[in-house]
Design a protein around this motif. Structure first.
Motif, PDB file in Angstrom:
ATOM      1  N   THR A   1       0.833  -1.206   0.000  1.00 32.80           N
ATOM      2  CA  THR A   1       0.000   0.000   0.000  1.00 32.80           C
ATOM      3  C   THR A   1       0.862   1.248   0.000  1.00 32.80           C
ATOM      4  OG1 THR A   1      -1.827  -1.109   1.112  1.00 32.80           O
ATOM      5  CG2 THR A   1      -1.732   1.296   1.318  1.00 32.80           C
ATOM      6  N   SER A   2       1.849   1.279   0.896  1.00 28.40           N
ATOM      7  CA  SER A   2       2.699   2.467   1.024  1.00 28.40           C
ATOM      8  C   SER A   2       3.519   2.720  -0.228  1.00 28.40           C
ATOM      9  CB  SER A   2       3.603   2.337   2.242  1.00 28.40           C
ATOM     10  OG  SER A   2       2.839   2.411   3.423  1.00 28.40           O
ATOM     11  N   ILE A   3       4.073   1.680  -0.818  1.00 26.40           N
ATOM     12  CA  ILE A   3       4.866   1.858  -2.037  1.00 26.40           C
ATOM     13  C   ILE A   3       3.993   2.448  -3.146  1.00 26.40           C
ATOM     14  CG2 ILE A   3       6.060   0.610  -3.892  1.00 26.40           C
ATOM     15  CD1 ILE A   3       7.202  -1.244  -1.632  1.00 26.40           C
TER      16      ILE A   3
ATOM     17  N   THR B   1      -2.038   5.107   4.149  1.00 26.20           N
ATOM     18  CA  THR B   1      -0.877   4.445   4.758  1.00 26.20           C
ATOM     19  C   THR B   1      -1.056   4.264   6.258  1.00 26.20           C
ATOM     20  OG1 THR B   1       0.306   6.568   4.884  1.00 26.20           O
ATOM     21  CG2 THR B   1       0.734   5.174   2.955  1.00 26.20           C
ATOM     22  N   ASP B   2      -1.725   5.194   6.896  1.00 25.59           N
ATOM     23  CA  ASP B   2      -2.025   5.042   8.321  1.00 25.59           C
ATOM     24  C   ASP B   2      -2.966   3.862   8.533  1.00 25.59           C
ATOM     25  OD1 ASP B   2      -1.778   5.942  11.075  1.00 25.59           O
ATOM     26  OD2 ASP B   2      -3.850   6.652  10.875  1.00 25.59           O
TER      27      ASP B   2
ATOM     28  N   ALA C   1       3.073   7.491   6.802  1.00 22.75           N
ATOM     29  CA  ALA C   1       2.062   8.528   7.052  1.00 22.75           C
ATOM     30  C   ALA C   1       2.718   9.785   7.603  1.00 22.75           C
ATOM     31  CB  ALA C   1       0.987   8.011   8.004  1.00 22.75           C
ATOM     32  N   ASP C   2       3.726   9.618   8.450  1.00 20.13           N
ATOM     33  CA  ASP C   2       4.440  10.758   9.025  1.00 20.13           C
ATOM     34  C   ASP C   2       5.228  11.509   7.950  1.00 20.13           C
ATOM     35  OD1 ASP C   2       5.386  12.311  11.376  1.00 20.13           O
ATOM     36  OD2 ASP C   2       7.327  11.434  10.831  1.00 20.13           O
TER      37      ASP C   2
ATOM     38  N   GLY D   1       4.616  15.468   6.693  1.00 21.87           N
ATOM     39  CA  GLY D   1       5.609  16.531   6.546  1.00 21.87           C
ATOM     40  C   GLY D   1       5.568  17.162   5.168  1.00 21.87           C
ATOM     41  N   VAL D   2       5.464  16.330   4.148  1.00 22.11           N
ATOM     42  CA  VAL D   2       5.382  16.839   2.778  1.00 22.11           C
ATOM     43  C   VAL D   2       4.078  17.618   2.593  1.00 22.11           C
ATOM     44  CG1 VAL D   2       5.288  16.182   0.338  1.00 22.11           C
ATOM     45  CG2 VAL D   2       6.876  15.009   1.885  1.00 22.11           C
ATOM     46  N   SER D   3       3.010  17.119   3.197  1.00 23.24           N
ATOM     47  CA  SER D   3       1.712  17.800   3.118  1.00 23.24           C
ATOM     48  C   SER D   3       1.781  19.196   3.736  1.00 23.24           C
ATOM     49  CB  SER D   3       0.645  16.953   3.819  1.00 23.24           C
ATOM     50  OG  SER D   3      -0.590  17.614   3.843  1.00 23.24           O
ATOM     51  N   LYS D   4       2.453  19.313   4.857  1.00 22.62           N
ATOM     52  CA  LYS D   4       2.595  20.629   5.496  1.00 22.62           C
ATOM     53  C   LYS D   4       3.308  21.608   4.578  1.00 22.62           C
ATOM     54  CE  LYS D   4       2.789  18.913  10.255  1.00 22.62           C
ATOM     55  NZ  LYS D   4       3.670  18.734  11.431  1.00 22.62           N
TER      56      LYS D   4
END
Length: 159
Positions: free
Chosen positions: A14-16, A125-126, A134-135, A139-142
């Protein structure tokens, strides 16, 4: 690729997938931001030229984090021009554009698209059990939301 990372295989998969989608969009957004930086004209040239430079510098760091996380999870980070062109979720950037506020609007549209995909990726991902990815996406989202805010501030006012 085999890895000793003990994250569950379904979480890795999922994360990849999420990370690759965000990486593809991030590389496309980086290129669009460089396009705007190189070609912006008009009364706000100086401030927009510098603003766009700051944006693509941050994007370069962010897409590197995404790519490295893909590899950490046993995947292959794909950021070639061909991969990006085939997989991006962003609209093509108008290469003939010169007007400063035109660039601001076009970039704002794309930053909003990327921001939405990042938030969806955080949730996915969470939910899959990968808090670390998710973390990273948070950070990228911020950073993406901050850039979007700065772009939108240029589009408001007495116009």
């Amino acid at each position: 690729m085999a890895t000793r990372n003990d994250l569950a295989d379904n979480a890795k998969k999922t994360s990849i997938g999420v990370l690759q989608g965000c990486l593809t969009d991030g590389v496309d957004l980086y290129n669009a931001t460089r396009q705007a930086h190189w070609n912006v004209k008009g009364p706000s040239f100086g401030s927009l030229h510098l603003l766009f430079e700051g944006f693509y510098t941050t994007l370069a760091e962010d897409i590197d984090l995404l790519a490295e996380r893909i590899v950490q999870l046993g995947g292959t980070a794909n950021g070639t021009s061909q991969t990006v062109a085939q997989g991006t979720r962003l609209a093509p950037y108008p290469t003939a554009l010169k007007d400063g506020m035109g660039h601001v609007k076009e970039l704002a549209d794309r930053y909003a698209t990327v921001a939405k995909a990042l938030r969806e990726g955080i949730d996915a991902t969470d939910e899959a059990g990968d808090a670390d990815t998710a973390d990273i996406l948070t950070g990228v989202s911020k950073n993406t939301d901050k850039a979007l805010w700065m772009l939108e501030a240029h589009l408001q006012g007495d116009r």
